[in-house]
Design an enzyme around this catalytic site. Structure first.
Site, PDB file in Angstrom:
ATOM      1  CE  LYS A   1       1.607  -6.271   0.170  1.00  0.00           C
ATOM      2  NZ  LYS A   1       2.555  -6.254   1.253  1.00  0.00           N
TER       3      LYS A   1
ATOM      4  CE  LYS B   1       7.009  -6.630   2.232  1.00  0.00           C
ATOM      5  NZ  LYS B   1       6.083  -6.141   3.248  1.00  0.00           N
TER       6      LYS B   1
ATOM      7  CE  LYS C   1      -1.116  -4.096   7.989  1.00  0.00           C
ATOM      8  NZ  LYS C   1       0.031  -4.777   7.381  1.00  0.00           N
TER       9      LYS C   1
ATOM     10  N   GLY D   1       0.811  -1.220   0.000  1.00  0.00           N
ATOM     11  CA  GLY D   1       0.000   0.000   0.000  1.00  0.00           C
ATOM     12  C   GLY D   1       0.838   1.261   0.000  1.00  0.00           C
ATOM     13  CG  ASN D   2       3.542   2.182   3.079  1.00  0.00           C
ATOM     14  OD1 ASN D   2       2.906   3.122   3.488  1.00  0.00           O
ATOM     15  ND2 ASN D   2       3.811   1.123   3.830  1.00  0.00           N
TER      16      ASN D   2
END
Length: 310
Positions: free
Chosen positions: A211, A273, A127, A11-12
């Site tokens: 995500k 990740k 988060k 998103g960044n």
């Protein structure tokens, strides 16, 4: 040989406001369409931490200054972020496809993801979302809104919300149908809208699913060959930022689990990740997870760069 690829986009990387995002997605579209041009099937996921926080804050401020405007619940803000990011992404992809004379439809699926109401994440919000605040502003938010606000890497204070694990993607059959029809699908935006099942109903909850974990779940659902998790760096590193920094190329699941035990990956950035990559690589023989930068995604698939977990 063509591959089915799920791309997890941060998103960044999409900018902090609509103007920034419109410019960012044009650059983002090019390496994604490079993969499509090679004959690969591509499904795109994205984060929404900055965007959902911005929408939530805007709605709160509007409701405070205007009694007619209602305060919008967090799950609805999550849905808004999926629509707004998807709108920009699908138009940027469409434009790049037309430039290259590639005739493929692009669709955004507003996606709900079922979570466990008893997930321990609900007792431990972690988060970060939205804007940065001073300590004084953070204390006011904690008092007035009952928000959980924490210091974020020395950059200021941010609101944190629960981040439960994804269990099942509600719209998975729709996504599979579109993928089989050779459509380019944008789905599980922001990790999906977290919902809990209550009899026949789906109830939205104030949370953000990571995500990377949601993208891994989607990659299993569509039976992808590759999960590509995009980040700011070309390769995963041991001893990141230190004199003895070492970048990783192709590594086994066993090796990367050892590195996790040794504490090499930061909880708020690289660890989820790596954990999502392991989960996908473990899910079925032959599946591969690649962690690299957006610009190097095509080279990573060709085996020239990136960190490949097999």
């Amino acid at each position: 040989m063509s591959k089915r690829i799920v791309i997890a986009l941060g998103g960044n990387a999409l900018g902090n406001n609509p103007e920034e995002q419109l410019l960012a997605v044009k650059s983002t579209a090019k390496p994604i369409v490079d993969l499509i041009e090679e004959g690969n099937e591509v499904i795109i996921c994205h984060g929404n931490g900055p965007q959902v926080g911005m929408i939530n804050l805007a709605m709160e401020e509007a409701s405070k200054s205007n009694a007619i405007i209602p305060e919008i619940p967090f799950p609805e803000c999550n849905a808004m972020s999926q629509g707004y990011i998807g709108y920009h992404l699908q138009n940027a992809l469409r434009e790049e496809l037309i430039k290259r004379d590639i005739k493929k439809p692009v669709a955004t699926v507003i996606t709900q993801v079922i979570v466990d109401k008893n997930d321990t994440a609900f007792q431990n919000p972690t988060k970060p979302i939205g804007a940065f605040y001073t300590k004084e502003e953070a204390e006011i938010l904690e008092k007035e809104k009952s928000y959980v606000v924490v210091e974020d890497a020395g950059r200021g204070y941010r609101r944190v919300v629960p981040s439960p694990l994804p269990i099942r993607i509600v719209e998975e059959d729709i996504i599979k149908t579109l993928t089989k029809a050779s459509h380019i699908v944008i789905a599980v935006g922001g990790g999906g809208i977290p919902v809990i099942e209550e009899e026949n109903s789906l109830i939205g909850v104030s949370a953000v699913i990571d995500k990377d974990f949601a993208s891994e779940k989607l990659a299993e659902v569509v039976e992808a060959d590759y999960l590509i998790i995009l980040t700011a760096v070309e390769k995963v590193a041991l001893n990141y930022g230190k004199e003895n920094e070492k970048f990783l190329d192709t590594i086994s699941i066993y090796e990367v689990k050892q590195y996790i035990k040794e504490g090499h990956f930061a909880r708020g950035s690289m660890l989820p990740k790596v954990e999502a990559a392991i989960k996908f690589a473990e899910s079925k023989e032959g599946r591969k997870a690649l962690i690299t930068s957006l610009e190097k995604a095509k080279e990573g698939i060709e085996g020239k760069t990136g960190t490949l977990i097999v």
